[in-house]
Design a protein around this motif. Structure first.
Motif, PDB file in Angstrom:
ATOM      1  N   MET A 189       8.421  29.802   6.276  1.00 53.20           N
ATOM      2  CA  MET A 189       8.703  30.323   7.605  1.00 53.20           C
ATOM      3  C   MET A 189       9.347  31.705   7.531  1.00 53.20           C
ATOM      4  O   MET A 189       9.038  32.564   8.327  1.00 53.20           O
ATOM      5  CB  MET A 189       9.608  29.342   8.347  1.00 53.20           C
ATOM      6  N   ASN A 190      10.258  31.874   6.562  1.00 53.66           N
ATOM      7  CA  ASN A 190      10.899  33.179   6.411  1.00 53.66           C
ATOM      8  C   ASN A 190       9.891  34.261   6.058  1.00 53.66           C
ATOM      9  O   ASN A 190      10.039  35.408   6.488  1.00 53.66           O
ATOM     10  CB  ASN A 190      12.000  33.117   5.356  1.00 53.66           C
ATOM     11  N   THR A 191       8.875  33.900   5.283  1.00 49.87           N
ATOM     12  CA  THR A 191       7.847  34.872   4.913  1.00 49.87           C
ATOM     13  C   THR A 191       7.084  35.336   6.139  1.00 49.87           C
ATOM     14  O   THR A 191       6.787  36.527   6.279  1.00 49.87           O
ATOM     15  CB  THR A 191       6.880  34.254   3.885  1.00 49.87           C
ATOM     16  N   LEU A 192       6.776  34.421   7.037  1.00 45.30           N
ATOM     17  CA  LEU A 192       6.079  34.783   8.265  1.00 45.30           C
ATOM     18  C   LEU A 192       6.937  35.704   9.127  1.00 45.30           C
ATOM     19  O   LEU A 192       6.446  36.707   9.662  1.00 45.30           O
ATOM     20  CB  LEU A 192       5.697  33.525   9.052  1.00 45.30           C
ATOM     21  N   LEU A 193       8.206  35.378   9.262  1.00 49.30           N
ATOM     22  CA  LEU A 193       9.100  36.216  10.060  1.00 49.30           C
ATOM     23  C   LEU A 193       9.223  37.619   9.467  1.00 49.30           C
ATOM     24  O   LEU A 193       9.211  38.614  10.197  1.00 49.30           O
ATOM     25  CB  LEU A 193      10.480  35.565  10.171  1.00 49.30           C
ATOM     26  N   LEU A 194       9.330  37.699   8.156  1.00 51.64           N
ATOM     27  CA  LEU A 194       9.419  39.002   7.514  1.00 51.64           C
ATOM     28  C   LEU A 194       8.114  39.784   7.635  1.00 51.64           C
ATOM     29  O   LEU A 194       8.130  41.008   7.782  1.00 51.64           O
ATOM     30  CB  LEU A 194       9.824  38.844   6.052  1.00 51.64           C
ATOM     31  N   ALA A 195       6.976  39.087   7.603  1.00 48.21           N
ATOM     32  CA  ALA A 195       5.683  39.754   7.771  1.00 48.21           C
ATOM     33  C   ALA A 195       5.546  40.320   9.178  1.00 48.21           C
ATOM     34  O   ALA A 195       5.072  41.445   9.363  1.00 48.21           O
ATOM     35  CB  ALA A 195       4.552  38.782   7.467  1.00 48.21           C
ATOM     36  N   VAL A 196       5.974  39.568  10.175  1.00 45.62           N
ATOM     37  CA  VAL A 196       5.928  40.056  11.556  1.00 45.62           C
ATOM     38  C   VAL A 196       6.885  41.235  11.730  1.00 45.62           C
ATOM     39  O   VAL A 196       6.562  42.222  12.396  1.00 45.62           O
ATOM     40  CB  VAL A 196       6.252  38.918  12.554  1.00 45.62           C
ATOM     41  N   ALA A 197       8.057  41.161  11.106  1.00 44.81           N
ATOM     42  CA  ALA A 197       9.011  42.272  11.173  1.00 44.81           C
ATOM     43  C   ALA A 197       8.423  43.525  10.523  1.00 44.81           C
ATOM     44  O   ALA A 197       8.598  44.634  11.035  1.00 44.81           O
ATOM     45  CB  ALA A 197      10.324  41.883  10.511  1.00 44.81           C
ATOM     46  N   LEU A 198       7.710  43.365   9.426  1.00 47.74           N
ATOM     47  CA  LEU A 198       7.070  44.499   8.770  1.00 47.74           C
ATOM     48  C   LEU A 198       5.969  45.086   9.652  1.00 47.74           C
ATOM     49  O   LEU A 198       5.824  46.308   9.744  1.00 47.74           O
ATOM     50  CB  LEU A 198       6.508  44.069   7.411  1.00 47.74           C
ATOM     51  N   PHE A 199       5.212  44.234  10.308  1.00 50.22           N
ATOM     52  CA  PHE A 199       4.184  44.706  11.241  1.00 50.22           C
ATOM     53  C   PHE A 199       4.811  45.496  12.387  1.00 50.22           C
ATOM     54  O   PHE A 199       4.318  46.564  12.764  1.00 50.22           O
ATOM     55  CB  PHE A 199       3.386  43.510  11.788  1.00 50.22           C
ATOM     56  N   LEU A 200       5.913  44.988  12.936  1.00 54.79           N
ATOM     57  CA  LEU A 200       6.601  45.705  14.014  1.00 54.79           C
ATOM     58  C   LEU A 200       7.187  47.017  13.516  1.00 54.79           C
ATOM     59  O   LEU A 200       7.237  48.004  14.266  1.00 54.79           O
ATOM     60  CB  LEU A 200       7.702  44.830  14.611  1.00 54.79           C
ATOM     61  N   LEU A 201       7.604  47.057  12.273  1.00 58.21           N
ATOM     62  CA  LEU A 201       8.108  48.299  11.698  1.00 58.21           C
ATOM     63  C   LEU A 201       6.996  49.344  11.619  1.00 58.21           C
ATOM     64  O   LEU A 201       7.225  50.530  11.865  1.00 58.21           O
ATOM     65  CB  LEU A 201       8.706  48.036  10.322  1.00 58.21           C
ATOM     66  N   GLY A 202       5.789  48.904  11.296  1.00 62.10           N
ATOM     67  CA  GLY A 202       4.633  49.810  11.313  1.00 62.10           C
ATOM     68  C   GLY A 202       4.371  50.346  12.713  1.00 62.10           C
ATOM     69  O   GLY A 202       4.071  51.530  12.891  1.00 62.10           O
ATOM     70  N   ASN A 203       4.496  49.469  13.714  1.00 67.30           N
ATOM     71  CA  ASN A 203       4.339  49.919  15.096  1.00 67.30           C
ATOM     72  C   ASN A 203       5.425  50.913  15.474  1.00 67.30           C
ATOM     73  O   ASN A 203       5.195  51.842  16.249  1.00 67.30           O
ATOM     74  CB  ASN A 203       4.384  48.727  16.054  1.00 67.30           C
TER      75      ASN A 203
END
Length: 93
Positions: free
Chosen positions: A1-15
């Motif tokens: 679950m933490n990996t998914l949250l970090l992946a979404v955070a990385l995607f938002l960082l790209g945005n």
């Protein structure tokens, strides 16, 4: 679950990077202000995701302060823009 949250955070960082580029290139001050509001809300989302992925409750407090500052900045910009429009209309009378 933490990996998914970090992946979404990385995607938002790209945005967030795209929003910074758009804010720098914005043709009007209104476009730049909209990008600043987007940066504030995206930054809030990133901080909340990081607070959930890592046990850091203080990040939620920082996210709330960032959201509040973004909202106040948007209100201040709208108020200033409205006053400038009123001055322009009054000059024609």
């Amino acid at each position: 679950m933490n990996t998914l949250l970090l992946a979404v955070a990385l995607f938002l960082l790209g945005n967030l990077v795209v929003a910074l580029v758009a804010a720098a290139r914005g043709p009007t001050p209104a476009d730049r202000m909209l990008m600043a509001l987007l940066i504030g809300t995206t930054g809030t989302g990133i901080l909340v995701l990081l607070a959930q992925a890592m046990p850091l409750g203080a990040l939620v407090d920082v996210a709330l302060v960032l959201a509040l500052l973004a909202a106040i900045g948007g209100i201040a910009f709208a108020k200033r823009a409205w006053q400038q429009d009123g001055e322009k209309e009054g000059a024609h009378d």
